[in-house]
Design a protein around this motif. Sequence first.
Motif, PDB file in Angstrom:
ATOM      1  N   PHE A  22      35.127  37.656  45.674  1.00 53.99           N
ATOM      2  CA  PHE A  22      35.708  37.646  44.332  1.00 53.99           C
ATOM      3  C   PHE A  22      37.200  37.393  44.433  1.00 53.99           C
ATOM      4  O   PHE A  22      37.807  37.504  45.507  1.00 53.99           O
ATOM      5  CB  PHE A  22      35.429  38.962  43.597  1.00 53.99           C
ATOM      6  N   GLY A  23      37.795  37.033  43.308  1.00 50.91           N
ATOM      7  CA  GLY A  23      39.230  36.798  43.271  1.00 50.91           C
ATOM      8  C   GLY A  23      39.730  36.760  41.841  1.00 50.91           C
ATOM      9  O   GLY A  23      38.950  36.803  40.877  1.00 50.91           O
ATOM     10  N   SER A  24      41.055  36.694  41.709  1.00 49.61           N
ATOM     11  CA  SER A  24      41.664  36.664  40.379  1.00 49.61           C
ATOM     12  C   SER A  24      42.997  35.946  40.465  1.00 49.61           C
ATOM     13  O   SER A  24      43.514  35.680  41.544  1.00 49.61           O
ATOM     14  CB  SER A  24      41.869  38.092  39.845  1.00 49.61           C
ATOM     15  N   CYS A  25      43.532  35.632  39.297  1.00 50.03           N
ATOM     16  CA  CYS A  25      44.868  35.040  39.174  1.00 50.03           C
ATOM     17  C   CYS A  25      44.942  33.684  39.872  1.00 50.03           C
ATOM     18  O   CYS A  25      45.484  33.560  40.983  1.00 50.03           O
ATOM     19  CB  CYS A  25      45.940  35.981  39.700  1.00 50.03           C
ATOM     20  N   ALA A  26      44.400  32.668  39.205  1.00 48.86           N
ATOM     21  CA  ALA A  26      44.369  31.312  39.749  1.00 48.86           C
ATOM     22  C   ALA A  26      44.934  30.347  38.710  1.00 48.86           C
ATOM     23  O   ALA A  26      44.306  30.104  37.681  1.00 48.86           O
ATOM     24  CB  ALA A  26      42.940  30.905  40.115  1.00 48.86           C
ATOM     25  N   LEU A  53      29.911  34.240  38.796  1.00 49.82           N
ATOM     26  CA  LEU A  53      29.995  35.054  37.592  1.00 49.82           C
ATOM     27  C   LEU A  53      31.468  35.174  37.235  1.00 49.82           C
ATOM     28  O   LEU A  53      32.340  34.983  38.081  1.00 49.82           O
ATOM     29  CB  LEU A  53      29.390  36.445  37.810  1.00 49.82           C
ATOM     30  N   ALA A  54      31.739  35.525  35.978  1.00 51.54           N
ATOM     31  CA  ALA A  54      33.140  35.600  35.552  1.00 51.54           C
ATOM     32  C   ALA A  54      33.319  36.657  34.471  1.00 51.54           C
ATOM     33  O   ALA A  54      32.389  37.015  33.751  1.00 51.54           O
ATOM     34  CB  ALA A  54      33.610  34.242  35.025  1.00 51.54           C
ATOM     35  N   THR A  55      34.525  37.166  34.394  1.00 54.20           N
ATOM     36  CA  THR A  55      35.029  37.866  33.219  1.00 54.20           C
ATOM     37  C   THR A  55      36.475  37.435  33.045  1.00 54.20           C
ATOM     38  O   THR A  55      37.014  36.723  33.894  1.00 54.20           O
ATOM     39  CB  THR A  55      34.888  39.393  33.325  1.00 54.20           C
ATOM     40  N   TRP A  56      37.111  37.834  31.957  1.00 49.66           N
ATOM     41  CA  TRP A  56      38.472  37.353  31.722  1.00 49.66           C
ATOM     42  C   TRP A  56      39.488  38.475  31.822  1.00 49.66           C
ATOM     43  O   TRP A  56      39.159  39.655  31.850  1.00 49.66           O
ATOM     44  CB  TRP A  56      38.586  36.641  30.393  1.00 49.66           C
ATOM     45  N   ASP A  57      40.759  38.071  31.898  1.00 45.16           N
ATOM     46  CA  ASP A  57      41.891  38.984  31.795  1.00 45.16           C
ATOM     47  C   ASP A  57      42.829  38.407  30.741  1.00 45.16           C
ATOM     48  O   ASP A  57      42.416  37.574  29.927  1.00 45.16           O
ATOM     49  CB  ASP A  57      42.560  39.198  33.157  1.00 45.16           C
ATOM     50  N   ASP A  58      44.090  38.777  30.739  1.00 43.56           N
ATOM     51  CA  ASP A  58      44.941  38.429  29.598  1.00 43.56           C
ATOM     52  C   ASP A  58      45.280  36.944  29.494  1.00 43.56           C
ATOM     53  O   ASP A  58      45.250  36.368  28.395  1.00 43.56           O
ATOM     54  CB  ASP A  58      46.221  39.264  29.598  1.00 43.56           C
ATOM     55  N   MET A 106      34.852  35.320  39.548  1.00 45.11           N
ATOM     56  CA  MET A 106      36.202  35.156  39.017  1.00 45.11           C
ATOM     57  C   MET A 106      36.405  36.286  38.018  1.00 45.11           C
ATOM     58  O   MET A 106      35.724  36.339  36.989  1.00 45.11           O
ATOM     59  CB  MET A 106      36.351  33.816  38.321  1.00 45.11           C
ATOM     60  N   ILE A 107      37.357  37.191  38.309  1.00 45.92           N
ATOM     61  CA  ILE A 107      37.403  38.420  37.516  1.00 45.92           C
ATOM     62  C   ILE A 107      38.647  38.520  36.639  1.00 45.92           C
ATOM     63  O   ILE A 107      39.007  39.608  36.208  1.00 45.92           O
ATOM     64  CB  ILE A 107      37.243  39.662  38.406  1.00 45.92           C
TER      65      ILE A 107
END
Length: 379
Positions: free
Chosen positions: A40-44, A109-114, A66-67
Amino acid sequence: MAAEDVLDAYFRQLERRIDLPRAPAGVSLASGTTLTRIAFGSCASEIRDQSFWTSIAAARPQLFMMIGDNVYGDTNWRGDAELGTLRASYARLAAEPRFAAFRAQVPMLATWDDHDFGFNDGGRDFAFRRWSQTIYQTFWDVPAEVRARDGVYESRIVGPAGRRVQIILLDTRFFRSALRRAELPPGQRPPLGPYAPETSADATMLGEAQWAWLEEELRRPADLRIVVSSIQVLTEAHNFESWATMPRERERLLALLAARSGGGLLLLSGDRHAGGIYRDTPAAMNGETVWELTSSSLNMPFTDTATNTAREPDPRRVSAFISEENFGVLEIDWPRRQVTLNLRGLAGEVRAGQTVTWTPPSRRGAQATFSMPSTVSLR
């Protein structure tokens, strides 16, 4: 008629007039798969180097998540209701050949952030949140049951009996009430974030519908549960966004996790542009040790590990605060009931690691044993 209702009518017309970007075709994950490696990872940022897709593929995960902050769609946004910069960001990601190649190999799979929800630190007060949700749902081709409700939260159970992994992806944006700004003397800049804990009874992180859904999900049988929050859960070492900004909501989350119907538990998070491994034994968890792996960022590092580790001491963090590009990897050893938590750099090297053991549901009352110096109990 409420303002959001008026906007919904406008957005329905807009959706008929324009083509929304869609992710390249991807491969699916069979529900009977025994998961042993999840990344998993974030901020791309979609405008920065995308070579991390090749790096993650080389780790050969069976699933990649992608979280949050999967694109930076609020960059240069001027407030237009059509969210032109967000749509353009998704379109640019969709056109990236390495992303397309990754999608063809690895289920996602994915979820979102701001920053892929609407704006920095945004919550339910974002006036165009339902249009942003439509853009997100279209791009990631979310399941029908997710489209049928507000928010982008979802859950999957993968694997045969005895090796079932439940993945719960929370939505910490759509329903979240406003954060409380810290009161500071004029001109003083907070060193580790601008927020103070909001303790009012009506403050919410998930909203009542999502809370009810989460309670039901945690009643489903699973051998290992992975709960994904785009923002950090355990830490109290900073005043940026985290569950610590709403301590009553965090207590509610931990109590709900403690009451789950068996299975090991891991927390995953992102957001911070740095990563680390966290451990805590919260009172709300009735003495259970909880582990959280934060991975951030894929291509948006802000500083270096030595600087960030010194800047943010944290008794709950058991690793350095890895601040160069990184992604997270979970390796599951089912016979031993162990999970190895790794933060890897883009060359595939392990930057931080910890092996934890959980007690099978049938032995919840048994005392955990330690099989190696680096192994600790995960119930």
